[in-house]
Motif scaffolding. Structure first.
Motif, PDB file in Angstrom:
ATOM      1  N   THR A   1       0.832  -1.201   0.000  1.00 58.80           N
ATOM      2  CA  THR A   1       0.000   0.000   0.000  1.00 58.80           C
ATOM      3  C   THR A   1       0.868   1.253   0.000  1.00 58.80           C
ATOM      4  OG1 THR A   1      -1.725  -1.184   1.200  1.00 58.80           O
ATOM      5  CG2 THR A   1      -1.833   1.209   1.227  1.00 58.80           C
ATOM      6  N   ASP A   2       1.906   1.257   0.840  1.00 61.27           N
ATOM      7  CA  ASP A   2       2.819   2.398   0.885  1.00 61.27           C
ATOM      8  C   ASP A   2       3.529   2.581  -0.457  1.00 61.27           C
ATOM      9  OD1 ASP A   2       2.124   2.820   3.500  1.00 61.27           O
ATOM     10  OD2 ASP A   2       3.946   1.896   4.339  1.00 61.27           O
ATOM     11  N   LEU A   3       3.911   1.493  -1.087  1.00 60.03           N
ATOM     12  CA  LEU A   3       4.577   1.559  -2.382  1.00 60.03           C
ATOM     13  C   LEU A   3       3.647   2.146  -3.436  1.00 60.03           C
ATOM     14  CD1 LEU A   3       7.059   0.877  -4.110  1.00 60.03           C
ATOM     15  CD2 LEU A   3       6.066  -1.385  -4.467  1.00 60.03           C
ATOM     16  N   GLN A   4       2.393   1.737  -3.437  1.00 58.99           N
ATOM     17  CA  GLN A   4       1.429   2.263  -4.394  1.00 58.99           C
ATOM     18  C   GLN A   4       1.228   3.763  -4.174  1.00 58.99           C
ATOM     19  OE1 GLN A   4       0.168   0.675  -6.968  1.00 58.99           O
ATOM     20  NE2 GLN A   4      -0.960   2.481  -7.620  1.00 58.99           N
ATOM     21  N   ASN A   5       1.118   4.183  -2.916  1.00 58.49           N
ATOM     22  CA  ASN A   5       0.979   5.616  -2.610  1.00 58.49           C
ATOM     23  C   ASN A   5       2.203   6.398  -3.071  1.00 58.49           C
ATOM     24  OD1 ASN A   5      -1.524   5.187  -1.462  1.00 58.49           O
ATOM     25  ND2 ASN A   5      -0.728   5.064   0.618  1.00 58.49           N
ATOM     26  N   THR A   6       3.372   5.825  -2.876  1.00 54.29           N
ATOM     27  CA  THR A   6       4.604   6.489  -3.293  1.00 54.29           C
ATOM     28  C   THR A   6       4.660   6.630  -4.804  1.00 54.29           C
ATOM     29  OG1 THR A   6       5.740   5.563  -1.365  1.00 54.29           O
ATOM     30  CG2 THR A   6       7.117   6.384  -3.151  1.00 54.29           C
ATOM     31  N   LYS A   7       4.246   5.593  -5.518  1.00 51.96           N
ATOM     32  CA  LYS A   7       4.224   5.672  -6.980  1.00 51.96           C
ATOM     33  C   LYS A   7       3.266   6.763  -7.448  1.00 51.96           C
ATOM     34  CE  LYS A   7       5.440   0.894  -8.117  1.00 51.96           C
ATOM     35  NZ  LYS A   7       4.953  -0.372  -8.699  1.00 51.96           N
ATOM     36  N   GLU A   8       2.103   6.844  -6.831  1.00 51.53           N
ATOM     37  CA  GLU A   8       1.129   7.872  -7.207  1.00 51.53           C
ATOM     38  C   GLU A   8       1.678   9.276  -6.940  1.00 51.53           C
ATOM     39  OE1 GLU A   8      -2.390   6.843  -5.042  1.00 51.53           O
ATOM     40  OE2 GLU A   8      -2.794   5.066  -6.271  1.00 51.53           O
ATOM     41  N   GLU A   9       2.341   9.439  -5.821  1.00 54.77           N
ATOM     42  CA  GLU A   9       2.948  10.741  -5.499  1.00 54.77           C
ATOM     43  C   GLU A   9       4.040  11.090  -6.502  1.00 54.77           C
ATOM     44  OE1 GLU A   9       2.225  13.105  -3.203  1.00 54.77           O
ATOM     45  OE2 GLU A   9       0.447  11.898  -2.768  1.00 54.77           O
ATOM     46  N   ALA A  10       4.820  10.107  -6.920  1.00 53.88           N
ATOM     47  CA  ALA A  10       5.881  10.345  -7.898  1.00 53.88           C
ATOM     48  C   ALA A  10       5.288  10.766  -9.242  1.00 53.88           C
ATOM     49  CB  ALA A  10       6.747   9.106  -8.063  1.00 53.88           C
TER      50      ALA A  10
ATOM     51  N   ARG B   1       2.411  12.283  -9.701  1.00 53.80           N
ATOM     52  CA  ARG B   1       1.917  13.663  -9.563  1.00 53.80           C
ATOM     53  C   ARG B   1       3.054  14.676  -9.549  1.00 53.80           C
ATOM     54  NH1 ARG B   1      -1.830  14.734  -4.888  1.00 53.80           N
ATOM     55  NH2 ARG B   1      -0.756  13.077  -3.803  1.00 53.80           N
ATOM     56  N   ALA B   2       4.154  14.333  -8.889  1.00 55.10           N
ATOM     57  CA  ALA B   2       5.302  15.247  -8.856  1.00 55.10           C
ATOM     58  C   ALA B   2       5.882  15.426 -10.259  1.00 55.10           C
ATOM     59  CB  ALA B   2       6.365  14.716  -7.903  1.00 55.10           C
ATOM     60  N   ASN B   3       5.963  14.344 -11.016  1.00 56.64           N
ATOM     61  CA  ASN B   3       6.468  14.438 -12.389  1.00 56.64           C
ATOM     62  C   ASN B   3       5.545  15.282 -13.265  1.00 56.64           C
ATOM     63  OD1 ASN B   3       8.821  12.988 -12.005  1.00 56.64           O
ATOM     64  ND2 ASN B   3       7.845  11.022 -12.457  1.00 56.64           N
ATOM     65  N   GLN B   4       4.243  15.159 -13.056  1.00 56.22           N
ATOM     66  CA  GLN B   4       3.301  15.971 -13.823  1.00 56.22           C
ATOM     67  C   GLN B   4       3.474  17.453 -13.502  1.00 56.22           C
ATOM     68  OE1 GLN B   4      -0.490  14.277 -12.850  1.00 56.22           O
ATOM     69  NE2 GLN B   4      -0.372  12.714 -14.473  1.00 56.22           N
ATOM     70  N   ARG B   5       3.666  17.767 -12.219  1.00 56.35           N
ATOM     71  CA  ARG B   5       3.887  19.164 -11.832  1.00 56.35           C
ATOM     72  C   ARG B   5       5.162  19.707 -12.466  1.00 56.35           C
ATOM     73  NH1 ARG B   5       2.220  17.871  -6.012  1.00 56.35           N
ATOM     74  NH2 ARG B   5       4.351  17.149  -5.966  1.00 56.35           N
TER      75      ARG B   5
END
Length: 77
Positions: A52-61, A63-67
């Motif tokens: 779960t933590d890994l999936q959240n981290t991937k999603e955050e990454a 979003r950061a790349n999109q920004r």
């Protein structure tokens, strides 16, 4: 006759004591097995948490790349 009786009696005692030993060993093995089952459940829960933590981290990454991509596009204009 007396020797046969003593031999049968000793055999009966031996079998009774070996049965008790087997029962104690069975209880110990059962206890060890339950302990291992608990450990496997704990590891499974930890693995699920890490996934779960890994999936959240991937999603955050993502979003950061999109920004960052959006910032680069703004500077190009």
């Amino acid at each position: 006759m007396k020797n046969k009786f003593i031999l049968c009696f000793l055999t009966l005692i031996f079998l009774t004591l070996s049965g008790c030993t087997t029962n104690n060993q069975t209880k110990k093995i059962s206890s060890d097995l339950n302990s291992l089952k608990d450990k496997v459940e704990n590891i499974s829960e930890e693995t699920q948490s890490i996934q779960t933590d890994l999936q959240n981290t991937k999603e955050e990454a993502v979003r950061a790349n999109q920004r960052l991509d959006n910032q680069v596009h703004k500077y190009k204009k």
